[in-house]
Design an enzyme around this catalytic site. Structure first.
Site, PDB file in Angstrom:
ATOM      1  N   SER A   9      31.655  47.370  44.708  1.00 49.14           N
ATOM      2  CA  SER A   9      31.435  46.906  43.339  1.00 49.14           C
ATOM      3  C   SER A   9      30.004  46.386  43.207  1.00 49.14           C
ATOM      4  O   SER A   9      29.598  45.472  43.928  1.00 49.14           O
ATOM      5  CB  SER A   9      32.415  45.777  43.008  1.00 49.14           C
ATOM      6  N   HIS A  34      31.728  51.429  42.367  1.00 51.83           N
ATOM      7  CA  HIS A  34      32.632  50.776  41.416  1.00 51.83           C
ATOM      8  C   HIS A  34      31.801  49.977  40.406  1.00 51.83           C
ATOM      9  O   HIS A  34      31.039  49.078  40.778  1.00 51.83           O
ATOM     10  CB  HIS A  34      33.582  49.851  42.178  1.00 51.83           C
ATOM     11  N   ASP A  36      31.965  47.525  37.243  1.00 55.53           N
ATOM     12  CA  ASP A  36      32.834  46.615  36.498  1.00 55.53           C
ATOM     13  C   ASP A  36      32.249  46.336  35.117  1.00 55.53           C
ATOM     14  O   ASP A  36      31.189  45.715  34.993  1.00 55.53           O
ATOM     15  CB  ASP A  36      32.995  45.300  37.273  1.00 55.53           C
ATOM     16  N   MET A  38      32.742  44.472  31.622  1.00 54.86           N
ATOM     17  CA  MET A  38      33.479  43.335  31.042  1.00 54.86           C
ATOM     18  C   MET A  38      32.924  42.987  29.667  1.00 54.86           C
ATOM     19  O   MET A  38      31.707  43.061  29.459  1.00 54.86           O
ATOM     20  CB  MET A  38      33.354  42.118  31.965  1.00 54.86           C
ATOM     21  N   HIS A  67      35.400  50.814  35.909  1.00 56.70           N
ATOM     22  CA  HIS A  67      36.549  49.950  35.628  1.00 56.70           C
ATOM     23  C   HIS A  67      36.299  49.213  34.317  1.00 56.70           C
ATOM     24  O   HIS A  67      35.485  48.289  34.268  1.00 56.70           O
ATOM     25  CB  HIS A  67      36.692  48.980  36.814  1.00 56.70           C
ATOM     26  N   MET A  69      37.101  46.732  31.604  1.00 57.95           N
ATOM     27  CA  MET A  69      37.857  45.523  31.251  1.00 57.95           C
ATOM     28  C   MET A  69      37.418  45.132  29.852  1.00 57.95           C
ATOM     29  O   MET A  69      36.772  44.098  29.634  1.00 57.95           O
ATOM     30  CB  MET A  69      37.555  44.407  32.276  1.00 57.95           C
ATOM     31  N   MET A 138      45.074  45.435  40.797  1.00 61.04           N
ATOM     32  CA  MET A 138      44.242  44.226  40.830  1.00 61.04           C
ATOM     33  C   MET A 138      44.871  43.200  41.768  1.00 61.04           C
ATOM     34  O   MET A 138      46.034  42.824  41.591  1.00 61.04           O
ATOM     35  CB  MET A 138      44.091  43.615  39.434  1.00 61.04           C
ATOM     36  N   ASP A 176      41.617  46.195  44.201  1.00 62.01           N
ATOM     37  CA  ASP A 176      40.384  45.567  43.703  1.00 62.01           C
ATOM     38  C   ASP A 176      40.540  44.051  43.604  1.00 62.01           C
ATOM     39  O   ASP A 176      41.354  43.555  42.829  1.00 62.01           O
ATOM     40  CB  ASP A 176      40.074  46.156  42.314  1.00 62.01           C
TER      41      ASP A 176
HETATM   42  C1  DX5 Z   1      37.035  41.660  39.227  1.00 58.87           C
HETATM   43  C2  DX5 Z   1      36.416  43.000  39.478  1.00 58.87           C
HETATM   44  C3  DX5 Z   1      36.266  43.356  40.925  1.00 58.87           C
HETATM   45  C4  DX5 Z   1      35.595  42.321  41.769  1.00 58.87           C
HETATM   46  C5  DX5 Z   1      35.370  42.743  43.196  1.00 58.87           C
HETATM   47  O1  DX5 Z   1      37.195  41.495  37.881  1.00 58.87           O
HETATM   48  O2  DX5 Z   1      37.185  44.017  38.894  1.00 58.87           O
HETATM   49  O3  DX5 Z   1      35.721  44.651  41.067  1.00 58.87           O
HETATM   50  O4  DX5 Z   1      34.420  41.880  41.226  1.00 58.87           O
HETATM   51  O5  DX5 Z   1      34.611  41.777  43.818  1.00 58.87           O
HETATM   52  P1  DX5 Z   1      35.111  40.901  45.040  1.00 58.87           P
HETATM   53  O6  DX5 Z   1      35.225  41.868  46.188  1.00 58.87           O
HETATM   54  O7  DX5 Z   1      34.037  39.905  45.208  1.00 58.87           O
HETATM   55  O8  DX5 Z   1      36.425  40.306  44.680  1.00 58.87           O
HETATM   56 ZN    ZN Z   2      36.785  46.191  39.342  1.00 58.60          ZN
END
Ligand code: DX5
Ligand code: ZN
Length: 219
Positions: A9, A34, A36, A38, A67, A69, A138, A176
């Protein structure tokens, strides 16, 4: 057992150097990247959107495992597809019609992922399991990197693996959140074949990402 793949990530990467960080991950043996995304609404944090993914696309040919969110997600799927995502993963709670959103992702010839929060039951996506390429389990509540792994999700991984075998479904099982060198073995043994990791990959062993990727693959 399927070959174990690691999807680092970039949430834990140096955001001022994202292009170089992605190259560094590729050189270190990452199987995919990956990303993320948000929105400060579906989750209480904000990150990046399609223009950044588009800009990063030229740094690697690795799979972009995106991913989302964000809610409502449906109207943004096209932008993420056009930006160069390869896998687009959505949360069932973020769309009014999961079936339509899955079809929409597929219409852009992208792989479809569906993500289950720690408290989301498999039953709510049961009718779609045959249409999904990847299930993102998750193991933390989404929103932030560096959280603690929730061990109860191991049972969910086992159930997903069992259903997959019984029904001959094709989905990958990706986990994840809070993955470290100990629980990585537990999730692999439970049936996961893709591991996401931010903190462990970028921070362990003084940031030796090659070593960290290799260690996460060990059973
Ligand atoms: C959380 C994310 C993950 C996360 C992974 O919302 O989807 O991808 O950041 O990071 P670590 O490995 O630090 O939990
Ligand atoms: Zn993620």
């Amino acid at each position: 057992m399927k070959k174990i793949q690691i999807s680092p990530s970039i949430l834990s990467a140096d955001f001022s150097q994202l292009g170089n960080e992605i190259k560094r991950l590729e050189d270190a043996g990452a199987d995919m990247i990956h990303v993320d995304v948000m929105d400060g609404h579906f989750v209480p944090n904000l990150t990046i959107g399609p223009p950044v993914i588009k800009a990063l696309r030229k740094y690697t040919n690795l799979i972009f495992d995106v991913h989302l969110m964000i809610s409502p997600v449906h109207k943004y799927i096209e932008d993420f597809a056009n930006a160069g995502s390869d896998i687009i993963t959505i949360h069932p709670e973020a769309t009014d019609n999961l079936s339509d959103s899955i079809k929409h992702i597929k219409s852009f010839k992208k792989k479809v992922g569906v993500s289950l929060n720690p408290n989301t039951e498999i039953s709510i996506i049961e009718t779609e399991l045959k249409n999904i390429d990847l299930i993102l389990v998750m193991s933390v509540y989404p929103g932030f990197g560096g959280q603690k792994f929730i061990p109860e999700v191991i049972e969910k991984i086992k159930s997903l693996k069992k259903i997959k075998e019984e029904k001959s479904y094709q989905y990958d099982i990706e986990v994840d959140g809070g993955i470290n060198f100990t629980n990585s073995k537990d999730v692999i043994n439970a049936g996961a074949n893709i591991l996401v990791s931010g903190t462990t990959i970028f921070k362990e062993n003084n940031g030796n990402i090659k070593k960290n990727i290799e260690t996460l693959k060990e059973v």
